[in-house]
Design a protein around this motif. Structure first.
Motif, PDB file in Angstrom:
ATOM      1  N   ALA A 163     -40.966 -31.722   3.141  1.00  0.00           N
ATOM      2  CA  ALA A 163     -40.182 -30.995   2.104  1.00  0.00           C
ATOM      3  C   ALA A 163     -39.045 -31.373   1.279  1.00  0.00           C
ATOM      4  CB  ALA A 163     -40.141 -29.628   2.426  1.00  0.00           C
ATOM      5  N   ASP A 164     -38.501 -32.545   2.554  1.00  0.00           N
ATOM      6  CA  ASP A 164     -37.695 -32.942   1.715  1.00  0.00           C
ATOM      7  C   ASP A 164     -37.769 -34.350   0.295  1.00  0.00           C
ATOM      8  OD1 ASP A 164     -35.850 -32.259   3.533  1.00  0.00           O
ATOM      9  OD2 ASP A 164     -35.099 -33.746   4.165  1.00  0.00           O
ATOM     10  N   THR A 165     -39.573 -35.037   1.346  1.00  0.00           N
ATOM     11  CA  THR A 165     -39.631 -35.454  -0.127  1.00  0.00           C
ATOM     12  C   THR A 165     -40.375 -34.755  -1.530  1.00  0.00           C
ATOM     13  OG1 THR A 165     -40.888 -37.136   1.626  1.00  0.00           O
ATOM     14  CG2 THR A 165     -42.021 -37.242  -0.464  1.00  0.00           C
ATOM     15  N   ILE A 166     -40.838 -33.639  -1.420  1.00  0.00           N
ATOM     16  CA  ILE A 166     -41.131 -32.488  -2.600  1.00  0.00           C
ATOM     17  C   ILE A 166     -40.199 -32.249  -3.650  1.00  0.00           C
ATOM     18  CG2 ILE A 166     -42.058 -30.499  -2.329  1.00  0.00           C
ATOM     19  CD1 ILE A 166     -44.358 -30.425  -0.817  1.00  0.00           C
ATOM     20  N   SER A 168     -37.352 -34.094  -3.072  1.00  0.00           N
ATOM     21  CA  SER A 168     -36.760 -35.229  -3.995  1.00  0.00           C
ATOM     22  C   SER A 168     -38.137 -35.920  -5.159  1.00  0.00           C
ATOM     23  CB  SER A 168     -36.744 -37.133  -3.033  1.00  0.00           C
ATOM     24  OG  SER A 168     -36.602 -37.536  -4.099  1.00  0.00           O
ATOM     25  N   GLU A 169     -39.452 -35.684  -5.321  1.00  0.00           N
ATOM     26  CA  GLU A 169     -40.270 -36.031  -6.236  1.00  0.00           C
ATOM     27  C   GLU A 169     -40.424 -34.725  -7.095  1.00  0.00           C
ATOM     28  OE1 GLU A 169     -41.824 -38.681  -6.856  1.00  0.00           O
ATOM     29  OE2 GLU A 169     -41.940 -39.552  -4.440  1.00  0.00           O
ATOM     30  N   LEU A 170     -39.620 -34.123  -6.720  1.00  0.00           N
ATOM     31  CA  LEU A 170     -40.048 -32.432  -8.520  1.00  0.00           C
ATOM     32  C   LEU A 170     -38.374 -32.828  -9.215  1.00  0.00           C
ATOM     33  CD1 LEU A 170     -40.591 -29.451  -6.349  1.00  0.00           C
ATOM     34  CD2 LEU A 170     -41.832 -30.765  -8.169  1.00  0.00           C
ATOM     35  N   ALA A 171     -37.808 -33.447  -8.230  1.00  0.00           N
ATOM     36  CA  ALA A 171     -35.943 -34.070  -9.236  1.00  0.00           C
ATOM     37  C   ALA A 171     -36.399 -34.943  -9.619  1.00  0.00           C
ATOM     38  CB  ALA A 171     -35.276 -34.623  -8.493  1.00  0.00           C
ATOM     39  N   ILE A 172     -36.811 -36.952  -9.254  1.00  0.00           N
ATOM     40  CA  ILE A 172     -37.298 -37.644 -10.054  1.00  0.00           C
ATOM     41  C   ILE A 172     -38.353 -37.029 -11.491  1.00  0.00           C
ATOM     42  CG2 ILE A 172     -38.679 -39.717 -10.192  1.00  0.00           C
ATOM     43  CD1 ILE A 172     -37.498 -39.900  -7.126  1.00  0.00           C
ATOM     44  N   ILE A 177     -36.697 -34.358 -18.448  1.00  0.00           N
ATOM     45  CA  ILE A 177     -36.341 -33.494 -19.198  1.00  0.00           C
ATOM     46  C   ILE A 177     -35.418 -32.850 -18.771  1.00  0.00           C
ATOM     47  CG2 ILE A 177     -38.014 -31.162 -20.122  1.00  0.00           C
ATOM     48  CD1 ILE A 177     -39.493 -31.982 -18.563  1.00  0.00           C
ATOM     49  N   PHE A 178     -34.523 -32.306 -18.073  1.00  0.00           N
ATOM     50  CA  PHE A 178     -34.035 -32.128 -17.424  1.00  0.00           C
ATOM     51  C   PHE A 178     -32.339 -32.759 -17.055  1.00  0.00           C
ATOM     52  CE2 PHE A 178     -36.938 -28.734 -17.217  1.00  0.00           C
ATOM     53  CZ  PHE A 178     -36.212 -27.827 -17.900  1.00  0.00           C
ATOM     54  N   ASP A 179     -31.344 -32.086 -16.784  1.00  0.00           N
ATOM     55  CA  ASP A 179     -29.652 -33.269 -16.137  1.00  0.00           C
ATOM     56  C   ASP A 179     -29.788 -32.515 -14.598  1.00  0.00           C
ATOM     57  OD1 ASP A 179     -27.875 -33.495 -15.583  1.00  0.00           O
ATOM     58  OD2 ASP A 179     -26.648 -33.826 -16.897  1.00  0.00           O
ATOM     59  N   VAL A 180     -31.002 -33.861 -13.471  1.00  0.00           N
ATOM     60  CA  VAL A 180     -30.781 -32.596 -11.842  1.00  0.00           C
ATOM     61  C   VAL A 180     -29.931 -32.967 -11.464  1.00  0.00           C
ATOM     62  CG1 VAL A 180     -32.600 -32.824 -10.777  1.00  0.00           C
ATOM     63  CG2 VAL A 180     -33.564 -33.165 -12.785  1.00  0.00           C
ATOM     64  N   THR A 181     -29.720 -31.689 -10.651  1.00  0.00           N
ATOM     65  CA  THR A 181     -28.309 -31.929  -9.309  1.00  0.00           C
ATOM     66  C   THR A 181     -29.571 -31.352  -8.332  1.00  0.00           C
ATOM     67  OG1 THR A 181     -26.403 -31.459 -10.689  1.00  0.00           O
ATOM     68  CG2 THR A 181     -26.737 -30.625  -8.703  1.00  0.00           C
ATOM     69  N   LEU A 182     -29.396 -32.967  -7.488  1.00  0.00           N
ATOM     70  CA  LEU A 182     -30.467 -31.847  -6.236  1.00  0.00           C
ATOM     71  C   LEU A 182     -29.579 -31.400  -5.282  1.00  0.00           C
ATOM     72  CD1 LEU A 182     -33.751 -32.552  -4.179  1.00  0.00           C
ATOM     73  CD2 LEU A 182     -33.021 -34.209  -4.293  1.00  0.00           C
ATOM     74  N   SER A 183     -30.153 -30.509  -3.928  1.00  0.00           N
ATOM     75  CA  SER A 183     -29.099 -30.043  -3.156  1.00  0.00           C
ATOM     76  C   SER A 183     -29.703 -29.627  -2.401  1.00  0.00           C
ATOM     77  CB  SER A 183     -27.772 -28.797  -3.336  1.00  0.00           C
ATOM     78  OG  SER A 183     -27.506 -29.373  -4.755  1.00  0.00           O
ATOM     79  N   LEU A 227     -31.687 -39.275   3.797  1.00  0.00           N
ATOM     80  CA  LEU A 227     -30.801 -40.152   3.315  1.00  0.00           C
ATOM     81  C   LEU A 227     -31.452 -41.399   1.867  1.00  0.00           C
ATOM     82  CD1 LEU A 227     -27.574 -41.079   5.085  1.00  0.00           C
ATOM     83  CD2 LEU A 227     -27.387 -39.552   2.875  1.00  0.00           C
ATOM     84  N   ASP A 228     -32.126 -41.675   2.801  1.00  0.00           N
ATOM     85  CA  ASP A 228     -33.385 -43.251   2.111  1.00  0.00           C
ATOM     86  C   ASP A 228     -33.769 -42.190   0.577  1.00  0.00           C
ATOM     87  OD1 ASP A 228     -32.614 -45.068   4.127  1.00  0.00           O
ATOM     88  OD2 ASP A 228     -34.711 -43.914   4.973  1.00  0.00           O
ATOM     89  N   ASN A 229     -34.235 -41.235   1.077  1.00  0.00           N
ATOM     90  CA  ASN A 229     -34.848 -40.005  -0.271  1.00  0.00           C
ATOM     91  C   ASN A 229     -33.522 -40.433  -1.667  1.00  0.00           C
ATOM     92  OD1 ASN A 229     -37.457 -38.679  -0.207  1.00  0.00           O
ATOM     93  ND2 ASN A 229     -37.303 -37.633   1.513  1.00  0.00           N
ATOM     94  N   CYS A 230     -32.689 -40.035  -0.601  1.00  0.00           N
ATOM     95  CA  CYS A 230     -31.974 -39.430  -1.399  1.00  0.00           C
ATOM     96  C   CYS A 230     -30.805 -40.786  -3.052  1.00  0.00           C
ATOM     97  CB  CYS A 230     -30.413 -39.059  -1.238  1.00  0.00           C
ATOM     98  SG  CYS A 230     -30.596 -37.783  -0.784  1.00  0.00           S
ATOM     99  N   PHE A 231     -31.286 -42.036  -2.136  1.00  0.00           N
ATOM    100  CA  PHE A 231     -30.615 -43.407  -2.520  1.00  0.00           C
ATOM    101  C   PHE A 231     -32.395 -43.208  -3.881  1.00  0.00           C
ATOM    102  CE2 PHE A 231     -27.801 -44.074   0.053  1.00  0.00           C
ATOM    103  CZ  PHE A 231     -26.687 -43.591  -0.375  1.00  0.00           C
TER     104      PHE A 231
END
Length: 261
Positions: A163-166, A168-172, A177-183, A227-231
């Motif tokens: 789910a973390d990866t999902i 991350s991939e959705l955010a990328i 299109i959007f200005d994304v904040t991922l939490s 954190l690897d996903n985050c970077f």
């Protein structure tokens, strides 16, 4: 670049899902976030409990679930069914027009079965492609998508996906299109220097500090993939990433961790 609409993508972990009162409070807080938003949820302990109740023994390697055919049936039933629909129903009660999705719905997230040289993870998927046009259409019509941790391979096979990866991939994908904040929301107030001390929040982590914390073994092993996903997300267009307890959305004094390049 400056005209992109903001969007909030939140991922909630199992410890929120496993606690009904915590989940109720989180969904109330989530509903109050203004503007476009997407929710991604994991599975909590429900799938493990269900598997054990029917005599399956869950297998884990390095914190990742091995998903054989019988276990896949359980995780699809719990993640895409019980948990996802319960969350959608509670969001409707909070006046948030949510729709629940697996990656197979509308071909929103396509994955490939993980091919590892030494470990057979079973029916585990690695994300290949997000259907950005359909996702954008849903969001622009006022739908709040709620994704569970199930994707598909476009050949008829459902796949269990981190789910973390999902998130991350959705955010990328949506950062085009959007200005994304991922939490990433979980039971702790952020990334901690001392996992036993909730007041030891590291309020900001960049790549240099991350390398140092890993070298000092100051970061808990379960936090490293996150954190690897985050970077990875930041390097591919995501504007901002936060890790912490969901109270950070409604309490301006709450501590949390911001991840920056």
């Amino acid at each position: 670049m400056g005209n992109k609409q903001p969007i909030s993508i939140l991922k909630i972990g199992g410890n929120i899902i496993d606690n009904p009162s915590e989940l109720k409070q989180f969904l109330s807080d989530f509903s109050k976030i203004e503007g476009y938003k997407v929710l991604v949820h994991g599975g909590g302990k429900s799938a493990t409990k269900m598997a054990q109740s029917i005599g399956l023994v869950p297998q884990m390697i390095d914190g990742r679930r091995i998903t054989d055919a019988a276990m896949l049936d359980v995780v699809v039933m719990i993640y895409a069914g019980q948990i996802n629909k319960n969350i959608v129903a509670q969001l409707q009660a909070n006046n948030t027009n949510a729709m629940g999705f697996s990656g197979a719905d509308g071909n929103l997230i396509r994955s490939s079965k993980r091919n590892h040289p030494t470990i057979d993870y079973g029916f585990v998927g690695d994300v290949q492609k997000v259907n950005i046009p359909l996702l954008e259409t849903l969001i622009n019509t006022g739908i709040t998508p709620v994704f569970c941790a199930i994707t598909h391979d476009l050949k008829g096979q459902l796949l269990n996906t981190n789910a973390d990866t999902i998130a991350s991939e959705l955010a990328i994908a949506l950062s085009e299109i959007f200005d994304v904040t991922l939490s990433y929301c979980f039971e702790k107030p952020g990334v901690l220097y001392d996992s036993e001390d909730d007041s030891s929040v590291i309020t900001s982590i960049n790549e240099a500090l991350y390398s140092k914390l890993k070298a000092e073994k100051a970061i808990h092993s379960g936090m490293i993939p996150k954190l690897d996903n985050c970077f990875n997300s930041l390097s591919k267009g995501v504007q901002k990433i936060k890790i912490g307890h969901h109270r950070m959305f409604q309490d301006s004094t709450a501590l949390y961790t911001t991840i920056t390049l």
